[in-house]
Scaffold this motif. Structure first.
Motif: not given
Length: 86
Positions: A80-86
């Protein structure tokens, strides 16, 4: 205690504390993972990814409760953290 071929709840808590995460005394593996993913930042996420990667690629056996906590708490939060950064 950390044994060369076994990762238990105490090992998980110890590794999280070594990375600078604060854990309540007597925390379960799941509670420890919940604490670790609160307020994720890039450095914290990177540290957690590295820890999980090391655990999963080592020859050590991860006890079921620890594996379940990682898969239920850490991995989804990191994704989730990675997808929010993209």
């Amino acid at each position: 205690m950390m044994h060369a071929d076994l990762i238990d709840q105490d090992d998980l808590l110890g590794q999280l504390r070594a990375l600078g995460f604060e854990m309540p005394a007597g925390a379960t593996a799941e509670q420890a993972c919940e604490c670790a993913v609160r307020g994720l930042s890039e450095p914290r996420a990177k540290a957690l990814r590295g820890m999980v990667e090391q655990m999963y690629t080592s020859s050590a056996t991860i006890l079921p409760a620890v594996r379940q906590a990682i898969e239920k708490q850490l991995l989804p939060a990191l994704a989730q953290f990675n997808s929010n950064r993209s």
